[in-house]
Design a protein around this motif. Structure first.
Motif, PDB file in Angstrom:
ATOM      1  N   PRO A  19      -6.664  12.645   1.841  1.00 54.22           N
ATOM      2  CA  PRO A  19      -8.284  13.207   2.382  1.00 54.22           C
ATOM      3  C   PRO A  19      -8.631  13.176  -0.065  1.00 54.22           C
ATOM      4  O   PRO A  19     -10.051  13.548   0.255  1.00 54.22           O
ATOM      5  CB  PRO A  19      -8.132  14.287   2.521  1.00 54.22           C
ATOM      6  CG  PRO A  19      -6.962  14.028   3.630  1.00 54.22           C
ATOM      7  CD  PRO A  19      -6.187  12.618   2.335  1.00 54.22           C
ATOM      8  N   THR A  20      -8.099  13.796  -0.474  1.00 55.27           N
ATOM      9  CA  THR A  20      -8.101  13.797  -2.373  1.00 55.27           C
ATOM     10  C   THR A  20      -7.857  12.438  -3.186  1.00 55.27           C
ATOM     11  O   THR A  20      -8.867  13.232  -3.818  1.00 55.27           O
ATOM     12  CB  THR A  20      -7.290  15.230  -1.729  1.00 55.27           C
ATOM     13  OG1 THR A  20      -6.290  14.642  -2.387  1.00 55.27           O
ATOM     14  CG2 THR A  20      -7.921  16.644  -1.312  1.00 55.27           C
ATOM     15  N   SER A  21      -7.797  11.453  -2.361  1.00 52.47           N
ATOM     16  CA  SER A  21      -7.885  10.799  -3.393  1.00 52.47           C
ATOM     17  C   SER A  21      -7.652   9.514  -2.959  1.00 52.47           C
ATOM     18  O   SER A  21      -7.357   8.827  -2.065  1.00 52.47           O
ATOM     19  CB  SER A  21      -6.261  10.529  -4.684  1.00 52.47           C
ATOM     20  OG  SER A  21      -6.297  10.095  -5.791  1.00 52.47           O
ATOM     21  N   GLU A  22      -8.051   7.748  -4.139  1.00 46.16           N
ATOM     22  CA  GLU A  22      -7.527   6.726  -4.092  1.00 46.16           C
ATOM     23  C   GLU A  22      -7.267   6.120  -4.846  1.00 46.16           C
ATOM     24  O   GLU A  22      -7.086   6.008  -5.552  1.00 46.16           O
ATOM     25  CB  GLU A  22      -8.328   6.039  -3.305  1.00 46.16           C
ATOM     26  CG  GLU A  22      -9.912   6.448  -3.857  1.00 46.16           C
ATOM     27  CD  GLU A  22     -11.018   5.793  -3.809  1.00 46.16           C
ATOM     28  OE1 GLU A  22     -12.174   4.920  -3.844  1.00 46.16           O
ATOM     29  OE2 GLU A  22     -11.519   6.417  -2.525  1.00 46.16           O
ATOM     30  N   PHE A  23      -6.842   4.621  -4.604  1.00 46.95           N
ATOM     31  CA  PHE A  23      -5.928   3.515  -5.268  1.00 46.95           C
ATOM     32  C   PHE A  23      -6.033   2.145  -5.013  1.00 46.95           C
ATOM     33  O   PHE A  23      -6.259   1.700  -3.325  1.00 46.95           O
ATOM     34  CB  PHE A  23      -5.521   4.180  -5.988  1.00 46.95           C
ATOM     35  CG  PHE A  23      -3.520   4.049  -5.237  1.00 46.95           C
ATOM     36  CD1 PHE A  23      -3.088   2.201  -4.841  1.00 46.95           C
ATOM     37  CD2 PHE A  23      -3.286   5.410  -4.714  1.00 46.95           C
ATOM     38  CE1 PHE A  23      -1.820   1.969  -4.220  1.00 46.95           C
ATOM     39  CE2 PHE A  23      -1.813   4.713  -3.638  1.00 46.95           C
ATOM     40  CZ  PHE A  23      -1.379   3.934  -3.849  1.00 46.95           C
ATOM     41  N   TYR A  24      -6.413   1.440  -5.308  1.00 44.33           N
ATOM     42  CA  TYR A  24      -6.546   0.132  -5.206  1.00 44.33           C
ATOM     43  C   TYR A  24      -4.470  -0.360  -5.025  1.00 44.33           C
ATOM     44  O   TYR A  24      -4.500   0.031  -6.725  1.00 44.33           O
ATOM     45  CB  TYR A  24      -7.417  -1.075  -5.456  1.00 44.33           C
ATOM     46  CG  TYR A  24      -8.859  -0.059  -5.170  1.00 44.33           C
ATOM     47  CD1 TYR A  24      -9.209  -0.979  -4.188  1.00 44.33           C
ATOM     48  CD2 TYR A  24      -9.273   0.245  -5.370  1.00 44.33           C
ATOM     49  CE1 TYR A  24     -10.591  -0.668  -3.156  1.00 44.33           C
ATOM     50  CE2 TYR A  24     -10.822   0.980  -5.224  1.00 44.33           C
ATOM     51  CZ  TYR A  24     -11.130   0.322  -4.091  1.00 44.33           C
ATOM     52  OH  TYR A  24     -12.043   0.842  -3.487  1.00 44.33           O
ATOM     53  N   VAL A  25      -4.317  -1.860  -4.511  1.00 44.28           N
ATOM     54  CA  VAL A  25      -2.921  -2.589  -5.354  1.00 44.28           C
ATOM     55  C   VAL A  25      -3.298  -3.631  -4.446  1.00 44.28           C
ATOM     56  O   VAL A  25      -4.160  -3.574  -3.502  1.00 44.28           O
ATOM     57  CB  VAL A  25      -1.800  -1.267  -4.171  1.00 44.28           C
ATOM     58  CG1 VAL A  25      -2.113  -1.613  -2.329  1.00 44.28           C
ATOM     59  CG2 VAL A  25      -0.643  -1.919  -4.991  1.00 44.28           C
ATOM     60  N   LYS A  26      -2.807  -4.315  -4.953  1.00 44.67           N
ATOM     61  CA  LYS A  26      -2.561  -6.295  -4.435  1.00 44.67           C
ATOM     62  C   LYS A  26      -1.513  -5.938  -4.199  1.00 44.67           C
ATOM     63  O   LYS A  26       0.166  -6.065  -4.360  1.00 44.67           O
ATOM     64  CB  LYS A  26      -2.588  -7.013  -6.484  1.00 44.67           C
ATOM     65  CG  LYS A  26      -4.370  -6.598  -5.769  1.00 44.67           C
ATOM     66  CD  LYS A  26      -4.892  -7.986  -6.738  1.00 44.67           C
ATOM     67  CE  LYS A  26      -5.866  -7.913  -7.644  1.00 44.67           C
ATOM     68  NZ  LYS A  26      -6.480  -9.016  -8.062  1.00 44.67           N
ATOM     69  N   MET A  27      -0.797  -6.581  -2.897  1.00 46.96           N
ATOM     70  CA  MET A  27      -0.114  -7.347  -2.317  1.00 46.96           C
ATOM     71  C   MET A  27       0.387  -8.357  -0.924  1.00 46.96           C
ATOM     72  O   MET A  27      -1.203  -8.922  -1.306  1.00 46.96           O
ATOM     73  CB  MET A  27       0.578  -6.025  -0.758  1.00 46.96           C
ATOM     74  CG  MET A  27       0.774  -4.487  -1.412  1.00 46.96           C
ATOM     75  SD  MET A  27       1.378  -3.234  -0.781  1.00 46.96           S
ATOM     76  CE  MET A  27       3.189  -3.802  -0.339  1.00 46.96           C
ATOM     77  N   LYS A  28       1.184  -8.479  -0.607  1.00 47.27           N
ATOM     78  CA  LYS A  28       0.917  -9.813  -0.164  1.00 47.27           C
ATOM     79  C   LYS A  28       1.169  -9.434   1.818  1.00 47.27           C
ATOM     80  O   LYS A  28       1.349  -8.295   1.487  1.00 47.27           O
ATOM     81  CB  LYS A  28       2.006 -11.117  -0.361  1.00 47.27           C
ATOM     82  CG  LYS A  28       1.859 -11.251  -1.435  1.00 47.27           C
ATOM     83  CD  LYS A  28       3.203 -12.013  -1.710  1.00 47.27           C
ATOM     84  CE  LYS A  28       3.670 -12.637  -3.876  1.00 47.27           C
ATOM     85  NZ  LYS A  28       5.032 -13.344  -3.449  1.00 47.27           N
ATOM     86  N   GLU A  29       0.455 -10.092   2.576  1.00 48.64           N
ATOM     87  CA  GLU A  29       0.538  -9.980   3.899  1.00 48.64           C
ATOM     88  C   GLU A  29       2.085  -9.795   4.228  1.00 48.64           C
ATOM     89  O   GLU A  29       2.864  -9.545   5.158  1.00 48.64           O
ATOM     90  CB  GLU A  29      -0.084 -10.955   4.516  1.00 48.64           C
ATOM     91  CG  GLU A  29      -1.321 -10.740   4.209  1.00 48.64           C
ATOM     92  CD  GLU A  29      -2.394 -11.375   5.069  1.00 48.64           C
ATOM     93  OE1 GLU A  29      -1.523 -13.237   5.247  1.00 48.64           O
ATOM     94  OE2 GLU A  29      -3.678 -11.051   4.930  1.00 48.64           O
ATOM     95  N   ILE A  30       3.291 -10.566   3.313  1.00 45.60           N
ATOM     96  CA  ILE A  30       4.461 -10.802   4.187  1.00 45.60           C
ATOM     97  C   ILE A  30       5.593  -9.803   3.703  1.00 45.60           C
ATOM     98  O   ILE A  30       6.430  -8.885   3.944  1.00 45.60           O
ATOM     99  CB  ILE A  30       5.251 -12.227   3.809  1.00 45.60           C
ATOM    100  CG1 ILE A  30       5.634 -12.100   2.032  1.00 45.60           C
ATOM    101  CG2 ILE A  30       4.349 -12.958   4.389  1.00 45.60           C
ATOM    102  CD1 ILE A  30       5.775 -13.292   1.691  1.00 45.60           C
ATOM    103  N   ASP A  31       4.465  -8.675   2.416  1.00 48.27           N
ATOM    104  CA  ASP A  31       5.299  -7.226   2.471  1.00 48.27           C
ATOM    105  C   ASP A  31       5.318  -6.021   3.492  1.00 48.27           C
ATOM    106  O   ASP A  31       4.586  -6.528   4.126  1.00 48.27           O
ATOM    107  CB  ASP A  31       4.253  -6.576   1.073  1.00 48.27           C
ATOM    108  CG  ASP A  31       4.886  -7.472  -0.543  1.00 48.27           C
ATOM    109  OD1 ASP A  31       5.447  -8.764  -0.438  1.00 48.27           O
ATOM    110  OD2 ASP A  31       3.624  -7.630  -1.475  1.00 48.27           O
TER     111      ASP A  31
END
Length: 84
Positions: A19-31
């Motif tokens: 509700p107060t923050s956000e970030f982006y991350v790169k991951m694999k679908e198998i993670d």
């Protein structure tokens, strides 16, 4: 004929928001969801318990992101619970 086996899984970009923050991350679908939870803890701190939801479905730690059909550009919602 290429079967795709042995090839590195491509990373997808996921938006994690609260509700107060956000970030982006790169991951694999198998993670796993647990892998993502550990990134959330490192990013926002480990000051309480929280859950992750993808399209309102509660995500379980041991399952891979692919079990929830998480795709590039999707949003994962973090819901935090503060202990009294």
């Amino acid at each position: 004929m290429c079967t795709g086996y042995g090839m590195a899984a491509e990373k997808i970009k996921i938006k994690v928001e609260s509700p107060t923050s956000e970030f982006y991350v790169k991951m694999k679908e198998i993670d796993t969801v647990e892998d993502l939870m550990n990134i959330v803890k490192k990013t926002w701190g480990d000051d309480g318990s929280f859950t992750l939801r993808h399209y309102s479905e509660l995500m379980e730690n041991e399952k891979p992101l692919s079990a929830y059909n998480v795709k590039d550009g999707d949003v994962i919602k973090a819901e935090f619970f503060v202990e009294p």
